[in-house]
Design an enzyme around this catalytic site. Structure first.
Site, PDB file in Angstrom:
ATOM      1  N   ASP A  71       0.812  -1.008  -0.028  1.00 13.16           N
ATOM      2  CA  ASP A  71       0.054  -0.027   0.040  1.00 13.16           C
ATOM      3  C   ASP A  71       0.848   1.181   0.015  1.00 13.16           C
ATOM      4  O   ASP A  71       0.642   2.259  -0.629  1.00 13.16           O
ATOM      5  CB  ASP A  71      -1.025  -0.046   1.230  1.00 13.16           C
ATOM      6  CG  ASP A  71      -1.736   1.400   1.359  1.00 13.16           C
ATOM      7  OD1 ASP A  71      -2.716   1.418   0.498  1.00 13.16           O
ATOM      8  OD2 ASP A  71      -1.449   1.959   2.204  1.00 13.16           O
ATOM      9  N   GLU A 143      -2.063  -5.406  -3.513  1.00 13.80           N
ATOM     10  CA  GLU A 143      -1.209  -4.575  -2.652  1.00 13.80           C
ATOM     11  C   GLU A 143       0.022  -5.552  -2.084  1.00 13.80           C
ATOM     12  O   GLU A 143       0.969  -5.093  -2.316  1.00 13.80           O
ATOM     13  CB  GLU A 143      -1.775  -3.882  -1.641  1.00 13.80           C
ATOM     14  CG  GLU A 143      -2.897  -2.681  -2.207  1.00 13.80           C
ATOM     15  CD  GLU A 143      -3.534  -1.843  -1.064  1.00 13.80           C
ATOM     16  OE1 GLU A 143      -3.630  -0.858  -1.127  1.00 13.80           O
ATOM     17  OE2 GLU A 143      -3.768  -2.534  -0.107  1.00 13.80           O
TER      18      GLU A 143
END
Length: 254
Positions: A71, A143
């Site tokens: 992320d 992610e």
């Protein structure tokens, strides 16, 4: 520069079976990357539901730590990408576009386009409940793959991979004016930050029927914003959403 963490993966995870190793090889071809240590990719695809809390009390074996790292890498690369690609856009506009670009919807679409869903490892309960098709799980896995690539091959490799995924999506997002739809943008932010949806409330209605004006507040998490006003509830909600988004994202102008 690689962080050379292959030995960590090999100590904390069982060796890959020949079938799983071949499966991951096919996925790497689809991704257009090659992992030095495929156990990193295997962990990125391993959902928490695969392990009991006793088996994985430190979060070493499932993908959530990699998701956290991915992320951060995704956010940095997306911000730099938009900064260079949109030289005439102001900070607030860049932030709105980025919110859509790295949203759960976008990342889950990317996961499906790369067939990541076919390679996920889920617990039996999550599998039976349709976890393989849940947008949040798909986005988190995307992610995690980015985080795993960063750990395995370094920032440059992860950056190239992310740019290849994001650049083709910038123009369609701009052309659809998603960054001007404050209700959609606020909903993305509310989900990412609070795991909830904005709630709109009409607090006042003024004027005669032929010239009515609505005043609307919006609640995000525990905070209330507004009022926004407009000649329809829809436009008043958009106004309230804009006020909330600007304050929550830190782009409120003096």
């Amino acid at each position: 520069m690689s962080l050379c963490l292959g030995h960590i993966f090999s100590r904390s995870r069982s060796p890959l079976t020949p079938e799983r190793r071949e499966s991951l090889r096919r996925l790497q071809e689809t991704l257009g990357v090659k992992f030095r240590d495929p156990t990193a990719l295997d962990q990125a695809l391993s959902h928490r539901s695969l392990f009991s809390s006793k088996e994985d009390h430190c979060g070493v074996r499932h993908n959530e730590r990699m998701e956290f790292l991915g992320d951060a890498v995704l956010g940095a690369v997306a911000a730099a990408c938009l900064y260079r690609a949109l030289p005439d856009s102001h900070e607030g506009d860049l932030a709105k576009t980025k919110a859509v670009l790295v949203s759960t919807d976008t990342l889950s679409d990317i996961a499906l386009s790369l067939r990541i869903d076919h390679y996920l490892l889920l617990g039996k309960g999550e599998e039976l409940s349709g976890g393989r098709h849940k947008k949040a799980i798909l986005a988190d896995a995307t992610e995690a793959v980015i985080g795993a690539l960063f750990l395995d091959s370094g920032f440059k490799a992860a950056e190239r991979f992310v740019l290849r995924l994001l650049l083709p999506r910038v123009r369609p997002i701009r052309e659809k004016n998603l960054h001007h739809d404050y209700k959609s943008t606020l909903q993305v932010l509310a989900h990412q930050r609070y795991r909830s949806k904005p709630e709109y409330t009409v607090v006042k209605r003024t004027g005669p029927d032929h010239s009515v004006r609505f005043w609307v507040d919006v609640t995000v998490g525990d905070a209330r914003f507004g009022p926004g006003y407009g000649t329809s509830k829809k436009s008043a909600e958009q106004c309230a959403a804009r006020l909330a988004w600007e304050q929550l994202s830190g782009t409120l102008r003096e």
